[in-house]
Enzyme design. Sequence first.
Site, PDB file in Angstrom:
ATOM      1  N   GLY A  11      13.999  46.740 -36.114  1.00  0.00           N
ATOM      2  CA  GLY A  11      14.321  45.326 -36.341  1.00  0.00           C
ATOM      3  C   GLY A  11      15.678  45.190 -37.010  1.00  0.00           C
ATOM      4  CB  THR A 126      13.643  46.952 -42.729  1.00  0.00           C
ATOM      5  OG1 THR A 126      12.528  46.058 -42.570  1.00  0.00           O
ATOM      6  CG2 THR A 126      13.339  47.835 -43.932  1.00  0.00           C
ATOM      7  CG  ASP A 128       9.313  44.109 -42.906  1.00  0.00           C
ATOM      8  OD1 ASP A 128       9.706  42.945 -42.699  1.00  0.00           O
ATOM      9  OD2 ASP A 128       8.651  44.758 -42.088  1.00  0.00           O
TER      10      ASP A 128
HETATM   11  O1  F6P Z   1      10.207  45.167 -39.548  1.00  0.00           O
HETATM   12  C1  F6P Z   1      10.904  43.978 -39.501  1.00  0.00           C
HETATM   13  C2  F6P Z   1      10.128  42.915 -38.794  1.00  0.00           C
HETATM   14  O2  F6P Z   1      10.899  41.740 -38.785  1.00  0.00           O
HETATM   15  C3  F6P Z   1       8.726  42.647 -39.335  1.00  0.00           C
HETATM   16  O3  F6P Z   1       8.742  41.820 -40.470  1.00  0.00           O
HETATM   17  C4  F6P Z   1       8.062  42.024 -38.135  1.00  0.00           C
HETATM   18  O4  F6P Z   1       6.672  42.194 -38.194  1.00  0.00           O
HETATM   19  C5  F6P Z   1       8.648  42.798 -37.005  1.00  0.00           C
HETATM   20  O5  F6P Z   1       9.896  43.276 -37.434  1.00  0.00           O
HETATM   21  C6  F6P Z   1       8.838  42.011 -35.723  1.00  0.00           C
HETATM   22  O6  F6P Z   1       9.324  42.873 -34.745  1.00  0.00           O
HETATM   23  P1  F6P Z   1       9.890  42.432 -33.337  1.00  0.00           P
HETATM   24  O7  F6P Z   1      11.224  41.778 -33.579  1.00  0.00           O
HETATM   25  O8  F6P Z   1      10.023  43.702 -32.583  1.00  0.00           O
HETATM   26  O9  F6P Z   1       8.925  41.467 -32.771  1.00  0.00           O
END
Ligand code: F6P
Length: 322
Positions: A11, A126, A128
């Site tokens: 991400g 990230t 998170d």
């Molecule tokens: O890990 C970062 C994040 O934004 C999480 O908070 C979220 O669950 C995930 O990525 C979403 O991923 P994607 O963009 O692949 O849907």
Amino acid sequence: MKKIGVLTSGGDAPGMNACVRSVVRCGISREMEVIGIRHGYRGLIEGEMIPLGPRSVAHILEHGGTFLESSRCEEMKTPEGLKKAVDSLTSAGIEGLVAIGGDGTFRGAAALSKEGGFKVVGVPGTIDNDVYGTDYTIGFDTAVNTAIDCIDKIRDTAESHGRLFFVEVMGRNRGFIALAVGIAGGADEILIPETATDLQALANSLKKHMAAGKRSSLVVVAEGDVPGGAQAIADKVGWLVGMDYRVVSLGHVQRGGSPSANDRILASELGAAAVSALAGRVNGCMVGKIGSDIVHTPLEESWTETKELDTRMLKMLQILAI
Ligand code: F6P
């Protein structure tokens, strides 16, 4: 070390560009050649590489996303994918790699280092903030500020209509974003995966707030709190409270936007630390910042060890939300 590579994976997070800029300029100041690898591990496997100079990273510091682009790459988890990645790096003459991302990125980086015998240093990027070995990850501060902007706006309409809002924020498995956003946004309740969610207790508490004269209420829900997220909780709790309710999922809006000053500074420091680690022959580690110290943590620990979340904040919230 004469030639290093840099990639962003998983991400995207605001501040990744600032980190790439720092890696490039710090590498060049050490007379290294710096190669940008596009599209994360997928681009590495496919050999998508571009030489980067100081001017190639001019004016990217202030932009969200990642100009190198990113991917979530399943092939990197296979022995064939790993072999292709190592071959790609060695045939380009790259001696060390800086991998910017979260736990998925570090799993790939650890495999490159352990099984592939390649020198890798990870940088935590990230939103998170769920990575052990650093107080903050690049992107967290910006994501929290973006979410707070949204919460302030939601509060305006919640107050106007006397409604209960459930606002879902990102954070796949952990509640760091929800906790920070809930405290800074003045939420009445925060629901995170680290603590059990009791829907009846939640409804009782929201009713108490109403009885205390609150016109509206706001519950911040971490996306990983319960299956079905904020919507599932709202559908069960809304009618128990007896208040008109709405659900807002902030989603990917939290991943975008110009990085905050804190994220730009952290990204610059950690990019510099990664280059200095590679130059010092450090391998298989993540660079992080704890207090004011730059710390090296073995890549595996970044996901096998659990970063503590300060649940005392939830107690404080109970007082602040009366
Ligand atoms: O890990 C970062 C994040 O934004 C999480 O908070 C979220 O669950 C995930 O990525 C979403 O991923 P994607 O963009 O692949 O849907």
